[in-house]
Design an enzyme around this catalytic site. Structure first.
Site, short mmCIF file in Angstrom:
data_model
loop_
_atom_site.label_atom_id
_atom_site.label_comp_id
_atom_site.label_asym_id
_atom_site.label_seq_id
_atom_site.Cartn_x
_atom_site.Cartn_y
_atom_site.Cartn_z
N HIS A 81 0.83 -1.21 0.00
CA HIS A 81 0.00 0.00 0.00
C HIS A 81 0.86 1.26 0.00
O HIS A 81 1.85 1.32 0.72
CB HIS A 81 -0.90 -0.03 1.25
CG HIS A 81 -2.08 0.88 1.14
ND1 HIS A 81 -1.97 2.24 1.24
CD2 HIS A 81 -3.38 0.61 0.95
CE1 HIS A 81 -3.18 2.77 1.12
NE2 HIS A 81 -4.05 1.80 0.93
N GLY A 170 8.91 8.95 8.98
CA GLY A 170 8.35 9.53 7.77
C GLY A 170 7.55 10.77 8.10
O GLY A 170 7.97 11.60 8.91
#
Lengths: 297, 297
Positions: A81, A170
């Site tokens: 994903h 991230g």
């Protein structure tokens, strides 16, 4: 009772201990009700759904993020994903007695807090600060792997938090959206072209209802086809109107509706207009439903 | 969350201070939600509707009775509605996660307590101890004025509490019933005979559905007629089936349904079968509705 829902997607779908820590963080927050959670090993991703008063949901989401930042290391993450970070997407959904503006305020408070943890944050959809950040796929373009290069450009600068690549976590994408109704209609035919033509008739992108996304899908083991839909704003495009259009378009091919399914959860108000329509209860209100009344206070 | 509803009828509908004391007793009980209350001066009677966990509802009902026994004196009570005592009827309604047996246990605990206050108690409907006490009108026969003579007979002996006439408070009738759906269908005609024939077609007493009571009523200011119905067991006689029969019987006279109304409140489950029927959602469950899920815990 004012109710907001939160449906975070985290980049971990395999390690049971890590999942349990994140789920427990939400479950153990007073005033937050964990409604559902599921993990997908191929996507290496999990989705949690919980609801409560805005303040409690904010605290529960902070608790979840704390655990996720501790257990997830994006440097070793792989999965099918698309994703930008450890806590990839955090959509807040105003359910009852909460305006979009109030939900945006909650999203922004969470964003500030995530920024303080050293993780860059992008706001999307109803919380977006720029038109080009409304769409989630646009914000996620380039993914985690492209973030280091992108974050120092003007187009890639985060809305809050350090404009510096955080290798471990991230970035997080925080936003607000209206509750989505995932509604599928199964047709008593094996002819996929019928489902596809009906999907085209009802969806926005090809001239249909403004708040409908739809596609035709074959259900091979059932010998049926399906019009699989997302209704994005049921207050403006009510579910019953879409269903009746599917029925009427199917009838022109001599095809009947075999059955429908609501995927996951929906607020009561997603169906009150259907009850008003089918049962001609012009004055019907969800406050006549005991369960709804008990949550009003 | 396990939910039980209580809908007591008290013999006071005129004195605002007395009404406020009784309503406040319920409102101030923790865990009890007052959903509705109304007083009728002609009937000299008030109805309260509240819900919560069984234990909280029991405590709230005791608080209500305490105030009612203090403020109401049956020796001076007059009103149009039949009644046996100060707290005339106390129906408990199992709403969610509570069986009829559990509701009967709550009703019996309340009955014992009322008996200890010196007020005779009769159990009725699902809490009845004798077949001849199932029907409320049967239990109330002779009213307060006939109670002194009746209470010392074997047929009139209370289920609990003193078998002695309590002049001040009369007697109380405590029971359990299934949630009733009061549902009216308005017809686009002024011809009352059409509504009467349809009422005959759908109601139990003249061969219709087992759990339906119905009558035809003229709505003169609207120029319409109404099929006014009580659906007593919506799990066995679902609302949509009754409505569809009304529609089909009306059509034979060339008459259309102009609109329907739900009177008062109903639990969500009274309409989940209608959503399954009209929207063909064969697997739909009320636990897919967020509000319902939030009360599950």
């Amino acid at each position: 009772m004012r109710l907001i829902e939160c449906v975070p997607n985290v980049s971990e779908g395999r390690d049971p201990a890590a999942l349990e820590r994140m789920v427990a963080a939400v479950r153990n927050t007073p005033g937050v009700e964990l409604l559902d959670w599921s993990a997908d090993a191929d996507h290496n991703r999990a989705v949690l759904t919980y609801a409560g008063e805005p303040e409690a949901v904010l605290i529960g989401t902070q608790a979840l993020c704390r655990e996720a930042f501790a257990v997830i290391d994006m440097r070793t993450h792989e999965g099918a994903h698309p994703r930008l970070g450890a806590v990839d997407v955090i959509p807040f959904v105003p359910l009852r007695g909460v305006t979009t503006e109030e939900a945006v305020a909650v999203a922004r408070r969470l964003g500030e807090w995530i920024g303080e943890q050293g993780v860059p944050v992008y706001y999307y959809q109803d919380a977006a600060t720029r038109p080009e950040r409304q769409s989630l796929p646009d914000v996620r373009r380039g993914e985690y792997e492209g973030l280091a290069a992108r974050i120092s450009t003007p187009e890639g600068a985060p809305d809050v938090g350090p404009a510096v690549f955080n290798e471990r976590s991230g970035a997080s994408i925080v936003g607000v959206r209206f509750p989505l109704v995932a509604f599928n209609v199964n047709l008593a035919t094996a002819d996929l072209s019928v489902a596809r033509r009906i999907a085209e008739a009802v969806r926005f992108s090809s001239g249909g209802f403004r708040h409908v996304r739809a596609m035709g899908v074959a259900l091979e083991d059932k010998g049926q086809v399906q019009v699989s839909m997302d209704i994005l704003q049921y207050e403006k495009t009510p579910v019953h109107r879409v269903l009746e259009t599917v029925r009427s378009e199917a009838a022109r091919y001599g095809v009947a509706v075999a059955g429908c399914e609501l995927i996951g959860l929906a607020p009561l108000d997603a169906f009150t207009e259907a009850l008003r329509y089918y049962m001609q209860m012009h004055e019907f209100s969800s406050s006549q439903i005991v369960e709804s009344r008990l949550l009003e206070v």
